[in-house]
Design a protein around this motif. Sequence first.
Motif, short mmCIF file in Angstrom:
data_model
loop_
_atom_site.label_atom_id
_atom_site.label_comp_id
_atom_site.label_asym_id
_atom_site.label_seq_id
_atom_site.Cartn_x
_atom_site.Cartn_y
_atom_site.Cartn_z
N PHE A 169 0.83 -1.20 0.00
CA PHE A 169 0.00 0.00 0.00
C PHE A 169 0.87 1.25 0.00
O PHE A 169 0.63 2.22 -0.74
CB PHE A 169 -0.91 0.02 1.23
CG PHE A 169 -2.17 -0.77 1.10
CD1 PHE A 169 -2.98 -0.65 -0.02
CD2 PHE A 169 -2.57 -1.63 2.11
CE1 PHE A 169 -4.16 -1.38 -0.14
CE2 PHE A 169 -3.74 -2.36 2.00
CZ PHE A 169 -4.53 -2.25 0.88
N ALA A 170 1.88 1.26 0.88
CA ALA A 170 2.75 2.44 1.00
C ALA A 170 3.44 2.75 -0.31
O ALA A 170 3.54 3.92 -0.73
CB ALA A 170 3.78 2.21 2.11
N GLU A 171 3.93 1.70 -0.99
CA GLU A 171 4.60 1.91 -2.26
C GLU A 171 3.65 2.49 -3.31
O GLU A 171 4.02 3.40 -4.06
CB GLU A 171 5.18 0.59 -2.74
CG GLU A 171 5.91 0.68 -4.08
CD GLU A 171 7.08 1.66 -4.04
OE1 GLU A 171 7.37 2.26 -5.10
OE2 GLU A 171 7.68 1.84 -2.97
N GLN A 172 2.44 1.99 -3.36
CA GLN A 172 1.45 2.50 -4.32
C GLN A 172 1.05 3.94 -3.98
O GLN A 172 0.94 4.78 -4.87
CB GLN A 172 0.21 1.60 -4.33
CG GLN A 172 0.46 0.21 -4.89
CD GLN A 172 0.94 0.24 -6.32
OE1 GLN A 172 0.43 1.01 -7.15
NE2 GLN A 172 1.93 -0.59 -6.63
N LEU A 173 0.83 4.22 -2.71
CA LEU A 173 0.44 5.57 -2.30
C LEU A 173 1.55 6.58 -2.57
O LEU A 173 1.29 7.74 -2.91
CB LEU A 173 0.07 5.59 -0.81
CG LEU A 173 -1.18 4.81 -0.41
CD1 LEU A 173 -1.35 4.79 1.10
CD2 LEU A 173 -2.43 5.39 -1.08
N LEU A 186 -11.42 6.03 -0.61
CA LEU A 186 -10.59 6.02 0.59
C LEU A 186 -9.12 6.26 0.27
O LEU A 186 -8.37 6.77 1.11
CB LEU A 186 -10.74 4.68 1.33
CG LEU A 186 -12.14 4.34 1.85
CD1 LEU A 186 -12.08 3.08 2.71
CD2 LEU A 186 -12.74 5.50 2.64
N VAL A 187 -8.71 5.91 -0.94
CA VAL A 187 -7.33 6.19 -1.36
C VAL A 187 -7.11 7.70 -1.39
O VAL A 187 -6.12 8.21 -0.85
CB VAL A 187 -7.05 5.56 -2.73
CG1 VAL A 187 -5.66 5.96 -3.23
CG2 VAL A 187 -7.17 4.05 -2.67
N ASP A 188 -8.01 8.44 -2.02
CA ASP A 188 -7.92 9.90 -2.03
C ASP A 188 -7.96 10.45 -0.61
O ASP A 188 -7.25 11.40 -0.27
CB ASP A 188 -9.08 10.51 -2.83
CG ASP A 188 -9.01 10.21 -4.31
OD1 ASP A 188 -7.91 9.89 -4.80
OD2 ASP A 188 -10.06 10.28 -4.98
N LEU A 189 -8.81 9.84 0.22
CA LEU A 189 -8.97 10.32 1.60
C LEU A 189 -7.65 10.26 2.36
O LEU A 189 -7.22 11.26 2.96
CB LEU A 189 -10.04 9.49 2.31
CG LEU A 189 -10.49 9.91 3.71
CD1 LEU A 189 -11.87 9.33 4.00
CD2 LEU A 189 -9.53 9.46 4.81
N VAL A 190 -6.98 9.11 2.36
CA VAL A 190 -5.75 8.99 3.14
C VAL A 190 -4.61 9.81 2.53
O VAL A 190 -3.76 10.34 3.26
CB VAL A 190 -5.32 7.52 3.32
CG1 VAL A 190 -6.38 6.75 4.08
CG2 VAL A 190 -5.01 6.85 2.00
N LEU A 191 -4.61 9.95 1.21
CA LEU A 191 -3.58 10.77 0.58
C LEU A 191 -3.72 12.25 0.96
O LEU A 191 -2.73 12.97 1.08
CB LEU A 191 -3.65 10.64 -0.94
CG LEU A 191 -3.03 9.38 -1.56
CD1 LEU A 191 -3.36 9.31 -3.04
CD2 LEU A 191 -1.52 9.36 -1.34
N LEU A 197 2.45 12.81 7.76
CA LEU A 197 2.21 11.37 7.73
C LEU A 197 3.03 10.75 6.60
O LEU A 197 2.99 11.22 5.46
CB LEU A 197 0.73 11.07 7.51
CG LEU A 197 -0.24 11.53 8.60
CD1 LEU A 197 -1.68 11.33 8.13
CD2 LEU A 197 0.01 10.75 9.88
N SER A 198 3.76 9.71 6.92
CA SER A 198 4.55 9.02 5.90
C SER A 198 3.64 8.14 5.05
O SER A 198 2.50 7.85 5.44
CB SER A 198 5.62 8.16 6.57
OG SER A 198 5.00 7.07 7.25
N PRO A 199 4.11 7.68 3.89
CA PRO A 199 3.31 6.73 3.11
C PRO A 199 2.94 5.48 3.92
O PRO A 199 1.84 4.94 3.75
CB PRO A 199 4.23 6.38 1.94
CG PRO A 199 5.07 7.60 1.75
CD PRO A 199 5.31 8.11 3.15
N ALA A 200 3.84 5.02 4.79
CA ALA A 200 3.53 3.85 5.63
C ALA A 200 2.41 4.18 6.61
O ALA A 200 1.55 3.33 6.89
CB ALA A 200 4.78 3.41 6.39
N ASP A 201 2.40 5.41 7.15
CA ASP A 201 1.32 5.83 8.05
C ASP A 201 -0.01 5.84 7.31
O ASP A 201 -1.03 5.33 7.80
CB ASP A 201 1.59 7.23 8.62
CG ASP A 201 2.78 7.27 9.56
OD1 ASP A 201 3.13 6.21 10.12
OD2 ASP A 201 3.36 8.36 9.72
#
Length: 378
Positions: A169-173, A186-191, A197-201
């Motif tokens: 997930f982190a790599e894709q984000l 939800l992808v847009d939401l967390v981005l 926040l790191s990609p891992a977070d």
Amino acid sequence: MFLNRRGLWSHLRRWEQLAADTDGPFRLRFGTLFIADADAAREVLVGSAENYLSQSGFFRLGSTPVSHLIRTEASRELIAVLARHDLDSAFDVDAAIRELSDHRSRLRHQRWGVGLIRRYFAPAIADQRHTEINALVDDYVTSSVIADDIVGRMVRRPHRSVPLIRAGFAEQLRQLPVRSADAEDLVDLVLGLPGELSPADRAQLLQRLVLSTVGFTGITLEWVVLLGIQYGYNRPTVRPEEIRSLVRETLRLYPTAWRLVRVAATDHQIAGVSVHEGEHVLIGTHAIHRSEAVWDRPLEVCPSRWEKPTDDQKRSYLPFGKGEGMCPANGFALKALQHLGCLILRNYRGEVRLRRRKPHVRTLLAPPTGWTRLTGTG
């Protein structure tokens, strides 16, 4: 703690009996304070919430909640994302049931509801353009939500799949830009969440949102259909208001989130019992929902009780918690359960077979092992 044990249902039933025989909170064998009174529960969750460490089941990194600012923004965006999708009209329930059924048209308990809800919320979780992320979501649902949180296979040995999926997930984000317009999934939401926040977070937050969206709702859907078949709601003439009452009664008798845990931030008292800083307080939602002092015939399935619930019953009904830690999307979960429950129970003949009689309790309170067969009436 107790999630490493087998046969949790017997523990829940024993705690319910202890709650019935005890006046006020009491301590379990492992020291946790158990609360089975609605007023005391509301005091912990709302009235004296400042006496407990800030907590969120969904918006946290490890055991540490993200900031209040991020939680507020995430809750607002979650509701907005769900509202932007007309999931009811776009979802093909017949196709989903065919995909999830075996060659005998059987749906396996502790799995099929999550699979169906995963499909139902798919447009809101990740747009079709996110091919790799959708594949990771499917892996996470199978290897963690089902295998760990529901079935409990992974509890006794190292869990290797979640870190690998989170890394994916982190790599894709990391490769995706932050959307300038309103979040569509939800992808847009967390981005788009504010803060450092790191990609891992952000990947961990995405995983928790998937668990809350499909895990809790999917298991409750299994209960709704199972009880609907067993108690006469499986008919073409069933009314939406009947399903609404059935959903509420299902969440009363079998609350998927069967306990709410808080950690004391300071020394204080609950209902006359001393609590010390660092101690755990467990609110037994299942026990509150089955109290003879509040509910007439509490162990019976009686959806008609929701036609005119008493004030005490309304106060004692906590399937989504209360206060700051309450599930922000509970309204959409109820809407999905009512819509899908009505579609399935109205348009399919049902048959249930249970291999065991007791519910299966891990992180979530799931139906007993067995299967439900659905046959279309059309």
